[in-house]
Scaffold this motif. Structure first.
Motif, PDB file in Angstrom:
ATOM      1  N   LYS A 159      65.623  24.569 142.340  1.00  0.00           N
ATOM      2  CA  LYS A 159      64.261  24.468 142.853  1.00  0.00           C
ATOM      3  C   LYS A 159      63.659  25.864 142.900  1.00  0.00           C
ATOM      4  CE  LYS A 159      61.490  22.898 146.807  1.00  0.00           C
ATOM      5  NZ  LYS A 159      61.502  22.241 148.140  1.00  0.00           N
ATOM      6  N   VAL A 160      62.523  26.034 142.241  1.00  0.00           N
ATOM      7  CA  VAL A 160      61.853  27.336 142.207  1.00  0.00           C
ATOM      8  C   VAL A 160      60.399  27.165 142.607  1.00  0.00           C
ATOM      9  CG1 VAL A 160      61.188  29.308 140.807  1.00  0.00           C
ATOM     10  CG2 VAL A 160      63.381  28.181 140.384  1.00  0.00           C
ATOM     11  N   GLU A 161      60.020  27.810 143.704  1.00  0.00           N
ATOM     12  CA  GLU A 161      58.616  27.875 144.132  1.00  0.00           C
ATOM     13  C   GLU A 161      58.222  29.339 144.067  1.00  0.00           C
ATOM     14  OE1 GLU A 161      55.761  26.716 147.960  1.00  0.00           O
ATOM     15  OE2 GLU A 161      57.910  26.323 148.009  1.00  0.00           O
ATOM     16  N   MET A 162      57.390  29.697 143.089  1.00  0.00           N
ATOM     17  CA  MET A 162      57.125  31.110 142.836  1.00  0.00           C
ATOM     18  C   MET A 162      55.737  31.253 142.241  1.00  0.00           C
ATOM     19  SD  MET A 162      59.555  33.742 140.682  1.00  0.00           S
ATOM     20  CE  MET A 162      59.226  32.977 139.096  1.00  0.00           C
ATOM     21  N   ASN A 163      54.878  32.004 142.889  1.00  0.00           N
ATOM     22  CA  ASN A 163      53.475  32.106 142.483  1.00  0.00           C
ATOM     23  C   ASN A 163      53.256  33.185 141.428  1.00  0.00           C
ATOM     24  OD1 ASN A 163      54.126  34.094 144.360  1.00  0.00           O
ATOM     25  ND2 ASN A 163      52.001  34.320 145.040  1.00  0.00           N
ATOM     26  N   CYS A 164      53.972  33.063 140.313  1.00  0.00           N
ATOM     27  CA  CYS A 164      53.768  34.001 139.212  1.00  0.00           C
ATOM     28  C   CYS A 164      54.281  33.354 137.926  1.00  0.00           C
ATOM     29  CB  CYS A 164      54.484  35.330 139.469  1.00  0.00           C
ATOM     30  SG  CYS A 164      56.283  35.225 139.433  1.00  0.00           S
ATOM     31  N   SER A 165      54.152  34.069 136.838  1.00  0.00           N
ATOM     32  CA  SER A 165      54.559  33.539 135.549  1.00  0.00           C
ATOM     33  C   SER A 165      56.078  33.385 135.490  1.00  0.00           C
ATOM     34  CB  SER A 165      54.087  34.474 134.429  1.00  0.00           C
ATOM     35  OG  SER A 165      54.514  34.008 133.174  1.00  0.00           O
ATOM     36  N   LEU A 166      56.515  32.269 134.948  1.00  0.00           N
ATOM     37  CA  LEU A 166      57.942  32.018 134.799  1.00  0.00           C
ATOM     38  C   LEU A 166      58.357  32.474 133.403  1.00  0.00           C
ATOM     39  CD1 LEU A 166      60.387  30.756 136.264  1.00  0.00           C
ATOM     40  CD2 LEU A 166      59.815  28.597 135.165  1.00  0.00           C
ATOM     41  N   GLU A 167      59.074  33.588 133.365  1.00  0.00           N
ATOM     42  CA  GLU A 167      59.475  34.170 132.081  1.00  0.00           C
ATOM     43  C   GLU A 167      60.985  34.040 131.909  1.00  0.00           C
ATOM     44  OE1 GLU A 167      57.987  38.114 131.727  1.00  0.00           O
ATOM     45  OE2 GLU A 167      55.933  37.566 132.282  1.00  0.00           O
ATOM     46  N   PHE A 168      61.386  33.843 130.650  1.00  0.00           N
ATOM     47  CA  PHE A 168      62.796  33.639 130.349  1.00  0.00           C
ATOM     48  C   PHE A 168      63.281  34.652 129.325  1.00  0.00           C
ATOM     49  CE2 PHE A 168      60.416  29.558 130.332  1.00  0.00           C
ATOM     50  CZ  PHE A 168      60.701  29.161 131.622  1.00  0.00           C
ATOM     51  N   LEU A 169      64.605  34.768 129.279  1.00  0.00           N
ATOM     52  CA  LEU A 169      65.220  35.529 128.204  1.00  0.00           C
ATOM     53  C   LEU A 169      65.315  34.620 126.972  1.00  0.00           C
ATOM     54  CD1 LEU A 169      68.014  37.404 130.193  1.00  0.00           C
ATOM     55  CD2 LEU A 169      65.739  38.209 129.557  1.00  0.00           C
ATOM     56  N   SER A 170      65.878  35.151 125.910  1.00  0.00           N
ATOM     57  CA  SER A 170      65.917  34.398 124.656  1.00  0.00           C
ATOM     58  C   SER A 170      66.842  33.193 124.739  1.00  0.00           C
ATOM     59  CB  SER A 170      66.362  35.315 123.511  1.00  0.00           C
ATOM     60  OG  SER A 170      67.646  35.881 123.804  1.00  0.00           O
ATOM     61  N   PHE A 171      67.814  33.218 125.660  1.00  0.00           N
ATOM     62  CA  PHE A 171      68.803  32.140 125.719  1.00  0.00           C
ATOM     63  C   PHE A 171      68.701  31.393 127.046  1.00  0.00           C
ATOM     64  CE2 PHE A 171      73.091  30.548 126.748  1.00  0.00           C
ATOM     65  CZ  PHE A 171      73.274  29.707 125.655  1.00  0.00           C
ATOM     66  N   ILE A 172      68.573  30.072 126.979  1.00  0.00           N
ATOM     67  CA  ILE A 172      68.551  29.228 128.166  1.00  0.00           C
ATOM     68  C   ILE A 172      69.508  28.066 127.947  1.00  0.00           C
ATOM     69  CG2 ILE A 172      67.167  27.720 129.638  1.00  0.00           C
ATOM     70  CD1 ILE A 172      64.714  29.294 128.903  1.00  0.00           C
ATOM     71  N   HIS A 173      70.446  27.904 128.871  1.00  0.00           N
ATOM     72  CA  HIS A 173      71.372  26.779 128.752  1.00  0.00           C
ATOM     73  C   HIS A 173      71.906  26.421 130.135  1.00  0.00           C
ATOM     74  CE1 HIS A 173      74.025  23.900 127.013  1.00  0.00           C
ATOM     75  NE2 HIS A 173      75.124  24.542 127.370  1.00  0.00           N
ATOM     76  N   PHE A 174      71.519  25.236 130.608  1.00  0.00           N
ATOM     77  CA  PHE A 174      72.012  24.693 131.873  1.00  0.00           C
ATOM     78  C   PHE A 174      72.864  23.460 131.564  1.00  0.00           C
ATOM     79  CE2 PHE A 174      67.938  26.668 133.295  1.00  0.00           C
ATOM     80  CZ  PHE A 174      68.442  27.497 134.290  1.00  0.00           C
TER      81      PHE A 174
END
Length: 464
Positions: A159-174
């Motif tokens: 759960k993420v509540e964050m008032n800004c841009s959600l930026e990721f790295l090149s790799f995402i794996h959950f």
């Protein structure tokens, strides 16, 4: 006496020190279970209870850090705590816990925000194989979550509540993430957003609350494992002539529950959700771009043609009036057996409702949570009865009418239903307080409805 799992523990008072001794004799697993319901700042204080508890708190599986609680517990006579107090407390708890895993980690920073420290604390939770991560971060400057978060091998709930841009790295794996809740975040671009959803191969529940899509034109939410999807759309307050039309396409072949709430400035197209059983659609009355909003509602409903239970609230049905010729694109809801109208029936709604009911040939249950607005005028010779929906005559078995005022339009509407519903079994009417406060009018209303000629001889009318 306490039953936890299959083990039973009996605590008896045998003297002045009985309670302390009994607490000391509890196994660590029971103590951890007790402490899991207590805020972390209070958990640490339990070290003074006994020598046995002195270090138990360092290995509790649930950690909850909320900086707003520091202010809440301060009196007016004391200076507010400094940022370093909260930061040092979190660091001390994490540094003393050793290598034991964390089951649930919640970090709420509404008052203090120290980017390097927060980054470090989140990384520490990931290193401790956290399963449930809850982040509430009110940031002043752009903030990037640690890369280790987006390749966690143990996270099942995020759960993420964050008032800004959600930026990721090149790799995402959950690989284990089943529940994802995002609130207030701004999605940077089409590619990164798609990367996030595709990086959750076992996702079952997705919730998007007040997220910003300003920089995005197309979004695809594709997940064959997704079962629950909730979208609470943030109202758009920009210039009326500024385009703000993001197309959100949803492919979820195993989706069972869908809920949309908000002003549909985005065009949500549900492409492959034939398994949806329940859907909730809540749209406020459009003040601007009424035709555009109406067309978006039509597009949304088009994708839910297989739904069994549908709840429409506020002005969802009314917005169909503004869709113009688009309303002919509405599908036939062949599987729909239960329709809930959690809204006050207005003048514009009644005709649109009848048209919508014509698209529900197998409807068995109809529910009204509110009565008719004072602007509604329904008479027995109205044109709306000239094309009475077939479902009312041949399928409707249950009608529930809440907040019944007993006005002429409501009585006329229910009398017509009673007169034309061949298989209706029960009409449940819940009266408002003003009607109950007038016994004479209440009696007249009951007589008007209970003595009406009913095509369904077995129908029972009840008042509550």
């Amino acid at each position: 006496m306490s039953d936890i799992g299959q083990t039973r523990y009996v605590i008896q008072d045998t003297g002045d020190n009985a309670n302390a001794d009994d607490i000391n004799r509890l196994p660590d697993c029971i103590i951890h279970h007790i402490l899991s319901f207590i805020p972390t700042k209070d958990v640490v204080k339990t070290a003074i209870l006994s020598k046995t508890w002195n270090n138990v708190w360092t290995s509790v599986s649930n950690l909850d850090f909320d900086d707003s609680l520091l202010y809440a517990n301060e009196t007016d006579n004391r200076d507010p705590p400094e940022e370093t107090c909260f930061i040092d407390f979190v660091e001390r708890v994490l540094s003393l816990r050793g290598a034991s895993n964390i089951h649930k980690f919640r970090l709420s920073c509404r008052v203090f925000f120290n980017a390097p420290c927060i980054h470090s604390r989140i990384s520490s939770a990931i290193a401790h194989n956290v399963e449930n991560l809850d982040l509430c971060l009110f940031v002043d400057d752009p903030f990037v979550l640690p890369g280790s978060l987006f390749c966690s091998q143990t996270l099942t709930n995020l759960k993420v509540e964050m008032n800004c841009s959600l930026e990721f790295l090149s790799f995402i794996h959950f690989p284990c993430l089943k529940t994802l809740y995002l609130s207030l975040v701004t999605f940077a671009n089409d590619g990164s957003t798609q990367k996030l959803f595709s990086g959750c191969p076992v996702l079952e529940e997705l919730t998007l609350v007040d997220c910003e899509w300003l920089n995005i034109k197309n979004i695809t939410i594709s997940s064959p494992t997704l079962k629950w999807l909730t979208i609470d759309d943030l109202p758009y307050f920009g210039p009326p002539d500024e385009p703000k039309d993001c197309k959100i396409k949803i492919y979820a072949s195993n989706l069972e529950y869908f809920k949309y709430t908000g002003y549909p400035s985005n065009d949500i197209i549900v492409c492959d959700v034939s398994s949806v059983v329940k859907a909730y659609i809540s749209v406020p009355v459009p003040h601007e771009k009424q035709k555009e909003v109406g067309s978006h509602v039509v597009n949304l409903l088009k994708g839910l043609s297989k739904v069994v239970f549908l709840n429409v609230s506020d002005h969802t049905i009314e917005s169909l009036v503004f869709s113009g010729s688009m309303v002919v694109n509405l599908p036939v809801f062949k599987n729909l057996t239960c329709l809930e109208m959690t809204m006050e029936i207005r003048k514009l709604t009644i005709e649109a409702l009848m048209k919508f009911l014509n698209m529900c040939p197998n409807l068995q249950s109809l529910y009204f949570s509110e009565g008719f607005n004072h602007d509604v005028c329904v008479a027995q010779n109205d044109l709306i009865w000239s094309s009475l929906p077939k479902c009312i005559s041949f399928c409707l078995k249950m009608l529930t009418f809440k907040s019944f005022n007993g006005n002429d339009s409501e009585i006329c509407f229910l009398k017509c239903i009673l007169h034309h519903a061949y298989v209706l079994e029960k009409m449940d009417i819940s009266c408002c307080e003003s009607l109950y406060g007038d016994p004479n009018r209440m009696k007249a209303v009951k007589e008007a409805l209970q003595t009406v000629s009913k095509d369904s001889k077995s129908c029972v009318v009840t008042f509550s």
